[in-house]
Write a protein that holds these residues in place. Sequence first.
Motif, PDB file in Angstrom:
ATOM      1  N   MET A 189       0.853  -1.205   0.000  1.00  0.00           N
ATOM      2  CA  MET A 189       0.000   0.000   0.000  1.00  0.00           C
ATOM      3  C   MET A 189       0.885   1.250   0.000  1.00  0.00           C
ATOM      4  SD  MET A 189      -3.027   1.084   2.697  1.00  0.00           S
ATOM      5  CE  MET A 189      -4.045  -0.318   2.183  1.00  0.00           C
ATOM      6  N   THR A 190       0.516   2.240  -0.765  1.00  0.00           N
ATOM      7  CA  THR A 190       1.288   3.477  -0.884  1.00  0.00           C
ATOM      8  C   THR A 190       1.266   4.258   0.427  1.00  0.00           C
ATOM      9  OG1 THR A 190       0.611   3.608  -3.205  1.00  0.00           O
ATOM     10  CG2 THR A 190       1.603   5.570  -2.235  1.00  0.00           C
ATOM     11  N   ASP A 191       2.419   4.812   0.818  1.00  0.00           N
ATOM     12  CA  ASP A 191       2.478   5.555   2.072  1.00  0.00           C
ATOM     13  C   ASP A 191       2.211   7.047   1.848  1.00  0.00           C
ATOM     14  OD1 ASP A 191       4.885   6.683   1.117  1.00  0.00           O
ATOM     15  OD2 ASP A 191       6.099   5.156   2.115  1.00  0.00           O
ATOM     16  N   ILE A 192       2.065   7.763   2.958  1.00  0.00           N
ATOM     17  CA  ILE A 192       1.731   9.193   2.924  1.00  0.00           C
ATOM     18  C   ILE A 192       2.808   9.985   2.201  1.00  0.00           C
ATOM     19  CG2 ILE A 192       1.394  11.256   4.344  1.00  0.00           C
ATOM     20  CD1 ILE A 192      -1.017   9.414   4.354  1.00  0.00           C
ATOM     21  N   ARG A 193       4.077   9.656   2.455  1.00  0.00           N
ATOM     22  CA  ARG A 193       5.182  10.383   1.827  1.00  0.00           C
ATOM     23  C   ARG A 193       5.084  10.315   0.300  1.00  0.00           C
ATOM     24  NH1 ARG A 193       8.872   8.166   4.255  1.00  0.00           N
ATOM     25  NH2 ARG A 193       9.643   9.804   5.649  1.00  0.00           N
ATOM     26  N   THR A 194       4.792   9.136  -0.215  1.00  0.00           N
ATOM     27  CA  THR A 194       4.699   8.961  -1.662  1.00  0.00           C
ATOM     28  C   THR A 194       3.497   9.700  -2.229  1.00  0.00           C
ATOM     29  OG1 THR A 194       5.765   6.794  -1.496  1.00  0.00           O
ATOM     30  CG2 THR A 194       4.526   7.260  -3.508  1.00  0.00           C
ATOM     31  N   ILE A 195       2.374   9.632  -1.511  1.00  0.00           N
ATOM     32  CA  ILE A 195       1.167  10.341  -1.953  1.00  0.00           C
ATOM     33  C   ILE A 195       1.444  11.840  -2.060  1.00  0.00           C
ATOM     34  CG2 ILE A 195      -1.144  11.036  -1.245  1.00  0.00           C
ATOM     35  CD1 ILE A 195      -1.091   8.263  -2.395  1.00  0.00           C
ATOM     36  N   LEU A 196       2.134  12.383  -1.060  1.00  0.00           N
ATOM     37  CA  LEU A 196       2.457  13.805  -1.088  1.00  0.00           C
ATOM     38  C   LEU A 196       3.402  14.152  -2.228  1.00  0.00           C
ATOM     39  CD1 LEU A 196       2.865  14.902   2.641  1.00  0.00           C
ATOM     40  CD2 LEU A 196       1.292  15.843   0.955  1.00  0.00           C
ATOM     41  N   ARG A 197       4.373  13.296  -2.475  1.00  0.00           N
ATOM     42  CA  ARG A 197       5.319  13.552  -3.563  1.00  0.00           C
ATOM     43  C   ARG A 197       4.598  13.556  -4.900  1.00  0.00           C
ATOM     44  NH1 ARG A 197       7.550  10.127  -6.776  1.00  0.00           N
ATOM     45  NH2 ARG A 197       7.182   8.336  -5.395  1.00  0.00           N
ATOM     46  N   GLN A 198       3.710  12.603  -5.108  1.00  0.00           N
ATOM     47  CA  GLN A 198       2.976  12.527  -6.371  1.00  0.00           C
ATOM     48  C   GLN A 198       2.075  13.742  -6.564  1.00  0.00           C
ATOM     49  OE1 GLN A 198       1.033   8.740  -5.841  1.00  0.00           O
ATOM     50  NE2 GLN A 198       2.764   7.571  -6.691  1.00  0.00           N
ATOM     51  N   ALA A 199       1.409  14.160  -5.478  1.00  0.00           N
ATOM     52  CA  ALA A 199       0.531  15.325  -5.583  1.00  0.00           C
ATOM     53  C   ALA A 199       1.334  16.599  -5.818  1.00  0.00           C
ATOM     54  CB  ALA A 199      -0.308  15.452  -4.310  1.00  0.00           C
ATOM     55  N   THR A 200       2.503  16.694  -5.197  1.00  0.00           N
ATOM     56  CA  THR A 200       3.368  17.855  -5.408  1.00  0.00           C
ATOM     57  C   THR A 200       3.795  17.950  -6.861  1.00  0.00           C
ATOM     58  OG1 THR A 200       4.182  17.773  -3.130  1.00  0.00           O
ATOM     59  CG2 THR A 200       5.534  18.963  -4.736  1.00  0.00           C
ATOM     60  N   GLU A 201       4.119  16.819  -7.466  1.00  0.00           N
ATOM     61  CA  GLU A 201       4.488  16.801  -8.878  1.00  0.00           C
ATOM     62  C   GLU A 201       3.308  17.217  -9.750  1.00  0.00           C
ATOM     63  OE1 GLU A 201       5.826  12.840  -9.465  1.00  0.00           O
ATOM     64  OE2 GLU A 201       7.763  13.146  -8.452  1.00  0.00           O
ATOM     65  N   ALA A 202       2.103  16.786  -9.383  1.00  0.00           N
ATOM     66  CA  ALA A 202       0.923  17.102 -10.183  1.00  0.00           C
ATOM     67  C   ALA A 202       0.544  18.577 -10.088  1.00  0.00           C
ATOM     68  CB  ALA A 202      -0.254  16.234  -9.743  1.00  0.00           C
ATOM     69  N   LEU A 203       0.705  19.151  -8.889  1.00  0.00           N
ATOM     70  CA  LEU A 203       0.280  20.532  -8.666  1.00  0.00           C
ATOM     71  C   LEU A 203       1.417  21.531  -8.808  1.00  0.00           C
ATOM     72  CD1 LEU A 203      -2.016  20.010  -5.525  1.00  0.00           C
ATOM     73  CD2 LEU A 203      -2.744  20.336  -7.900  1.00  0.00           C
ATOM     74  N   GLY A 204       2.644  21.034  -8.687  1.00  0.00           N
ATOM     75  CA  GLY A 204       3.798  21.932  -8.745  1.00  0.00           C
ATOM     76  C   GLY A 204       3.970  22.748  -7.489  1.00  0.00           C
ATOM     77  N   ASP A 205       3.375  22.303  -6.383  1.00  0.00           N
ATOM     78  CA  ASP A 205       3.436  23.084  -5.141  1.00  0.00           C
ATOM     79  C   ASP A 205       3.279  22.140  -3.945  1.00  0.00           C
ATOM     80  OD1 ASP A 205       2.571  24.752  -2.855  1.00  0.00           O
ATOM     81  OD2 ASP A 205       2.543  26.365  -4.327  1.00  0.00           O
ATOM     82  N   ARG A 206       4.323  22.009  -3.137  1.00  0.00           N
ATOM     83  CA  ARG A 206       4.291  21.123  -1.976  1.00  0.00           C
ATOM     84  C   ARG A 206       3.287  21.603  -0.924  1.00  0.00           C
ATOM     85  NH1 ARG A 206       6.369  16.150   0.327  1.00  0.00           N
ATOM     86  NH2 ARG A 206       6.169  16.423   2.575  1.00  0.00           N
ATOM     87  N   LEU A 207       3.267  22.903  -0.674  1.00  0.00           N
ATOM     88  CA  LEU A 207       2.357  23.424   0.345  1.00  0.00           C
ATOM     89  C   LEU A 207       0.910  23.137  -0.017  1.00  0.00           C
ATOM     90  CD1 LEU A 207       1.693  25.044   2.876  1.00  0.00           C
ATOM     91  CD2 LEU A 207       1.893  27.140   1.503  1.00  0.00           C
ATOM     92  N   GLU A 208       0.548  23.353  -1.271  1.00  0.00           N
ATOM     93  CA  GLU A 208      -0.832  23.084  -1.682  1.00  0.00           C
ATOM     94  C   GLU A 208      -1.169  21.609  -1.509  1.00  0.00           C
ATOM     95  OE1 GLU A 208      -1.708  24.535  -5.557  1.00  0.00           O
ATOM     96  OE2 GLU A 208      -1.603  26.644  -4.947  1.00  0.00           O
ATOM     97  N   ALA A 209      -0.233  20.728  -1.857  1.00  0.00           N
ATOM     98  CA  ALA A 209      -0.462  19.295  -1.685  1.00  0.00           C
ATOM     99  C   ALA A 209      -0.703  18.963  -0.216  1.00  0.00           C
ATOM    100  CB  ALA A 209       0.722  18.512  -2.235  1.00  0.00           C
ATOM    101  N   GLU A 210       0.094  19.540   0.666  1.00  0.00           N
ATOM    102  CA  GLU A 210      -0.059  19.277   2.095  1.00  0.00           C
ATOM    103  C   GLU A 210      -1.392  19.811   2.621  1.00  0.00           C
ATOM    104  OE1 GLU A 210       3.233  20.689   4.321  1.00  0.00           O
ATOM    105  OE2 GLU A 210       4.666  19.258   3.472  1.00  0.00           O
TER     106      GLU A 210
END
Length: 273
Positions: free
Chosen positions: A1-22
């Motif tokens: 199962m995918t962990d939180i760290r990976t989910i955040l990394r993928q969302a950051t790549e999709a949005l181009g913004d780590r803060l928004e992903a968090e």
Amino acid sequence: MTDIRTILRQATEALGDRLEAELLLAHALGVNRAWFFAHADDPAQASGMDRFEALVRRRALGEPIAYITGTRDFWSLTLEVTPATLIPRPETELLVELALERLPPGGRVVDLGTGSGAIALAIARERPDAVVVAVDASAEALAVARRNAQRLDLERVTFAHGDWLAPLVGESFDLIVSNPPYIEADDRHLHEGDLRFEPMTALASGADGLVDIRRIAATSLSQLVPGGWLLMEHGWNQGDAARGVLEHAGFMKTFTAQDLEQRDRVSGGCRAT
């Protein structure tokens, strides 16, 4: 199962913004951002991830974070915001600072076009001795502002429904503050970014962006006590024009203050003593 760290990394790549992903993941999971530091290796639960993916899709289409999460921090407050209200911005905190400097002990202040209540509630939080009134022409926006006042235990703030000072005819104030619409009606930025989703009536103000600033200036002088101040936020290139409007309306000691990026942001003037 995918962990939180990976989910955040993928969302950051999709949005181009780590803060928004968090922010979106925290909202989907009902946690604060600090939670991620202790739980980065936790497996992501399917139900939470479904909610999160839906939020990321909305943001990818341009919807403002504040409308997706329903909140925005301003001053020392966390405010509810909806598409009926303008999204409070950090530069507007300058207007609060200037208002607090000019509001006498036990003074009366009115916030015109209160929206979510950001300015009025920030002043009320800092000055429990003050009489604070908030006005908006939008019943939907006023409902949001009232809910914010109740949740923040600032219910002593009074709300009035109407156009600028119209519902307060005959009342006098030590201070009038406003963040009115000030963008030119044909400005291309109205069709870009977050502005596309915000209420147009809270953004645009005629061909030169000064229609509402003129209206407020023209009606405010008679409702200020001698020595009372009118303070208005405006665009970065409107300082000279805003001071001209104030002087034409009869205000004294006009000035323009700059924000943290050294751009003209707030102009004001006072009634002669």
